[in-house]
Design a protein around this motif. Structure first.
Motif, PDB file in Angstrom:
ATOM      1  N   ARG A   1       0.866  -1.185   0.000  1.00  0.00           N
ATOM      2  CA  ARG A   1       0.000   0.000   0.000  1.00  0.00           C
ATOM      3  C   ARG A   1       0.898   1.228   0.000  1.00  0.00           C
ATOM      4  N   ASN A   2       0.601   2.207  -0.860  1.00  0.00           N
ATOM      5  CA  ASN A   2       1.367   3.448  -0.933  1.00  0.00           C
ATOM      6  C   ASN A   2       0.584   4.601  -0.326  1.00  0.00           C
ATOM      7  N   ILE A   3       1.249   5.414   0.491  1.00  0.00           N
ATOM      8  CA  ILE A   3       0.670   6.715   0.841  1.00  0.00           C
ATOM      9  C   ILE A   3       1.715   7.786   0.552  1.00  0.00           C
ATOM     10  N   PHE A   4       1.217   8.953   0.139  1.00  0.00           N
ATOM     11  CA  PHE A   4       2.093  10.037  -0.302  1.00  0.00           C
ATOM     12  C   PHE A   4       1.860  11.250   0.597  1.00  0.00           C
ATOM     13  N   VAL A   5       2.933  11.748   1.193  1.00  0.00           N
ATOM     14  CA  VAL A   5       2.817  12.855   2.142  1.00  0.00           C
ATOM     15  C   VAL A   5       3.883  13.919   1.858  1.00  0.00           C
ATOM     16  N   TYR A   6       3.671  15.095   2.430  1.00  0.00           N
ATOM     17  CA  TYR A   6       4.720  16.119   2.425  1.00  0.00           C
ATOM     18  C   TYR A   6       4.493  17.049   3.612  1.00  0.00           C
ATOM     19  N   HIS A   7       5.496  17.845   3.922  1.00  0.00           N
ATOM     20  CA  HIS A   7       5.363  18.939   4.890  1.00  0.00           C
ATOM     21  C   HIS A   7       6.050  20.145   4.276  1.00  0.00           C
ATOM     22  N   GLU A   8       5.466  21.318   4.471  1.00  0.00           N
ATOM     23  CA  GLU A   8       6.051  22.530   3.873  1.00  0.00           C
ATOM     24  C   GLU A   8       7.459  22.799   4.394  1.00  0.00           C
ATOM     25  N   ASN A   9       7.731  22.345   5.621  1.00  0.00           N
ATOM     26  CA  ASN A   9       9.030  22.582   6.241  1.00  0.00           C
ATOM     27  C   ASN A   9       9.960  21.401   5.960  1.00  0.00           C
ATOM     28  N   GLY A  10      11.093  21.681   5.302  1.00  0.00           N
ATOM     29  CA  GLY A  10      12.027  20.616   4.927  1.00  0.00           C
ATOM     30  C   GLY A  10      12.585  19.874   6.131  1.00  0.00           C
ATOM     31  N   LYS A  11      12.903  20.606   7.196  1.00  0.00           N
ATOM     32  CA  LYS A  11      13.446  19.962   8.400  1.00  0.00           C
ATOM     33  C   LYS A  11      12.435  18.982   8.977  1.00  0.00           C
ATOM     34  N   GLU A  12      11.168  19.377   9.013  1.00  0.00           N
ATOM     35  CA  GLU A  12      10.117  18.551   9.616  1.00  0.00           C
ATOM     36  C   GLU A  12       9.981  17.209   8.891  1.00  0.00           C
ATOM     37  N   ILE A  13       9.971  17.218   7.547  1.00  0.00           N
ATOM     38  CA  ILE A  13       9.765  15.956   6.803  1.00  0.00           C
ATOM     39  C   ILE A  13      10.998  15.053   6.923  1.00  0.00           C
ATOM     40  N   VAL A  14      12.200  15.646   6.935  1.00  0.00           N
ATOM     41  CA  VAL A  14      13.417  14.828   7.084  1.00  0.00           C
ATOM     42  C   VAL A  14      13.510  14.286   8.520  1.00  0.00           C
ATOM     43  N   ASP A  15      13.044  15.064   9.502  1.00  0.00           N
ATOM     44  CA  ASP A  15      12.989  14.572  10.886  1.00  0.00           C
ATOM     45  C   ASP A  15      12.053  13.367  11.001  1.00  0.00           C
ATOM     46  N   TRP A  16      10.900  13.422  10.343  1.00  0.00           N
ATOM     47  CA  TRP A  16       9.982  12.270  10.337  1.00  0.00           C
ATOM     48  C   TRP A  16      10.673  11.043   9.736  1.00  0.00           C
ATOM     49  N   PHE A  17      11.354  11.259   8.616  1.00  0.00           N
ATOM     50  CA  PHE A  17      12.037  10.170   7.908  1.00  0.00           C
ATOM     51  C   PHE A  17      13.072   9.486   8.802  1.00  0.00           C
ATOM     52  N   ASN A  18      13.914  10.299   9.455  1.00  0.00           N
ATOM     53  CA  ASN A  18      14.952   9.714  10.310  1.00  0.00           C
ATOM     54  C   ASN A  18      14.378   9.156  11.610  1.00  0.00           C
ATOM     55  N   SER A  19      13.252   9.699  12.071  1.00  0.00           N
ATOM     56  CA  SER A  19      12.585   9.140  13.259  1.00  0.00           C
ATOM     57  C   SER A  19      12.041   7.740  12.957  1.00  0.00           C
ATOM     58  N   ILE A  20      11.487   7.566  11.750  1.00  0.00           N
ATOM     59  CA  ILE A  20      11.011   6.236  11.341  1.00  0.00           C
ATOM     60  C   ILE A  20      12.188   5.254  11.339  1.00  0.00           C
ATOM     61  N   ARG A  21      13.321   5.686  10.817  1.00  0.00           N
ATOM     62  CA  ARG A  21      14.501   4.819  10.774  1.00  0.00           C
ATOM     63  C   ARG A  21      15.000   4.473  12.185  1.00  0.00           C
ATOM     64  N   ALA A  22      14.944   5.462  13.095  1.00  0.00           N
ATOM     65  CA  ALA A  22      15.389   5.224  14.479  1.00  0.00           C
ATOM     66  C   ALA A  22      14.506   4.182  15.164  1.00  0.00           C
ATOM     67  N   VAL A  23      13.179   4.297  14.973  1.00  0.00           N
ATOM     68  CA  VAL A  23      12.237   3.341  15.578  1.00  0.00           C
ATOM     69  C   VAL A  23      12.413   1.955  14.948  1.00  0.00           C
ATOM     70  N   GLN A  24      12.623   1.925  13.641  1.00  0.00           N
ATOM     71  CA  GLN A  24      12.855   0.633  12.965  1.00  0.00           C
ATOM     72  C   GLN A  24      14.082  -0.074  13.536  1.00  0.00           C
ATOM     73  N   LEU A  25      15.170   0.684  13.724  1.00  0.00           N
ATOM     74  CA  LEU A  25      16.403   0.077  14.231  1.00  0.00           C
ATOM     75  C   LEU A  25      16.183  -0.480  15.642  1.00  0.00           C
ATOM     76  N   GLN A  26      15.479   0.280  16.473  1.00  0.00           N
ATOM     77  CA  GLN A  26      15.196  -0.180  17.833  1.00  0.00           C
ATOM     78  C   GLN A  26      14.379  -1.470  17.810  1.00  0.00           C
ATOM     79  N   TYR A  27      13.378  -1.521  16.931  1.00  0.00           N
ATOM     80  CA  TYR A  27      12.528  -2.715  16.772  1.00  0.00           C
ATOM     81  C   TYR A  27      13.371  -3.926  16.351  1.00  0.00           C
TER      82      TYR A  27
END
Length: 388
Positions: free
Chosen positions: A219-245
């Motif tokens: 399943r694909n979902i497509f998102v964005y945030h107007e603030n570049g820092k915010e969307i990259v923070d989400w991306f790296n937060s997902i990676r951090a949680v994945q690594l912990q899992y």
């Protein structure tokens, strides 16, 4: 008049000397690639930091006040003290300073990655100095992250604000259609998530595609945030949680073994034409995504679900890819460069618009088929073959 010419000549010879000196400094280990994205043969230098960078990264540096002084190694005028500064510093030394403690999950972009990833990496390093001191508290490592992202509607294609919640304790990402809704619209397990930046496809410089498995379908979902820092923070937060899992799920594995299992870029995407299983139907143009061993096809690049997918197993198990179509194939489409994929169950026929595109797809198909299958690959193969 003559003294003016002499001054000009003296200045030219001084700058030629500076350029020769810079060429020598470039020979030092680490200076032959861009300090920020790894591109070969950097043509620019940062007089603020003493690092060598590529043209694209120099444009990002120029927009950050603290590090905005950049010069072309060939075309700019260099003062002797600036050349000396470059010699005393350089990429290796500054990497040790500004990348002293980059978390293993943090995605370090390359020259192939999009602008927002590279800009936020540069800002995180030099402007926010996130990685200079070991033990610094980072936003990506909070146990939960909550906020709104603009999400594309599955049916109408409109982007609407949706609340997203990422939880390390629960090991999932949820999103809600209304901000105060009690029940989430979707609960996505972090071990099935992939996230990849797709600015061109989504039509936004900060566009992120999140894919996950739902009932064994992607399943694909497509998102964005107007603030570049915010969307990259989400991306790296997902990676951090994945690594912990993954650390909990595979206690014997090293981080080096687990990091490749975090988010990944697709191997290749683009249009091809395909025909149906009886191979008598006409060829129809479809958007294809090659993600690990799954070749998925969509009517539109922004579809939520694939119309179908092909599992690419190993050569030893009767999987192959070759140029051309079987003799007698009725090819009604405009595209003439054929590809045939053989699987244990059936053959799939595709056509490409150009020969170079055909060769590129074939190269990637063959690379995948030459790779040994993992236990997870065998499970996925069995599920997909059972579904078909």
């Amino acid at each position: 008049m003559q003294s003016g010419r002499r001054d000009l000549n003296a200045e030219m010879s001084t700058n030629e000397r500076a350029i020769r000196a810079l060429k020598e400094i470039l020979q030092k280990p680490g200076n032959d690639v861009c300090a920020d994205c790894g591109a070969l043969d950097p043509g620019w230098g940062s007089c603020s930091l003493g690092v060598f960078i590529c043209l694209d990264c120099s444009g990002i540096h120029r927009n950050i006040p603290e590090i905005c002084k950049v010069k072309s190694l060939r075309l700019s005028h260099w003062e002797d003290q600036e050349v000396q500064f470059m010699a005393e510093n350089g990429n290796k030394l500054m990497k040790a300073k500004y990348e002293a403690d980059v978390p293993v999950y943090y995605y370090k972009p390359t020259h192939k990655d999009c602008q927002v990833l590279r800009e936020q990496w540069i800002r995180a390093k030099y402007e926010r100095k996130e990685f200079s001191k070991p033990g610094k508290s980072l936003t990506y490592e909070s146990e939960a992250r909550e906020g709104t992202l603009m999400k594309r509607g599955r049916n109408n294609g409109q982007f609407l604000s949706r609340r997203f919640v990422l939880s390390e304790r629960e090991g999932n990402l949820k999103y809600y259609t209304k901000y105060d809704a009690k029940e989430p619209k979707a609960v996505i397990k972090v071990d099935t998530i992939n996230a990849t930046f797709q600015p061109e496809k989504i039509g936004n410089p900060n566009g992120l595609q999140i894919t996950y498995l739902k009932d064994y379908s992607t399943r694909n979902i497509f998102v964005y945030h107007e603030n570049g820092k915010e969307i990259v923070d989400w991306f790296n937060s997902i990676r951090a949680v994945q690594l912990q899992y993954l650390r909990v799920a595979f206690p014997g594995a090293t981080d080096a073994e687990l990091v490749p299992k975090l988010t990944r870029n697709f191997i290749k995407e683009g249009y091809m034409e395909k025909t149906g299983p009886r191979q008598t139907e006409g060829f129809k143009k479809r958007w294809f995504t090659l993600d690990q061993r799954r070749l998925m096809y969509f009517k539109d690049p922004l579809d939520a679900f694939a119309k179908g997918e092909v599992f690419l197993g190993n050569n030893d198990h009767h999987y192959s890819a070759s140029a051309g179509l079987p003799p007698g194939t009725h090819c009604n489409g405009a595209w003439q460069y054929g590809i045939t994929i053989e699987t244990p169950d059936r053959s799939f026929l595709f056509t490409c618009e150009t020969e170079s595109d055909q060769q590129d797809w074939l190269k990637h198909f063959k690379n995948v088929m030459n790779t040994q299958m993992s236990p997870q690959d065998y499970t996925m193969e069995a599920l997909l073959r059972h579904r078909h």
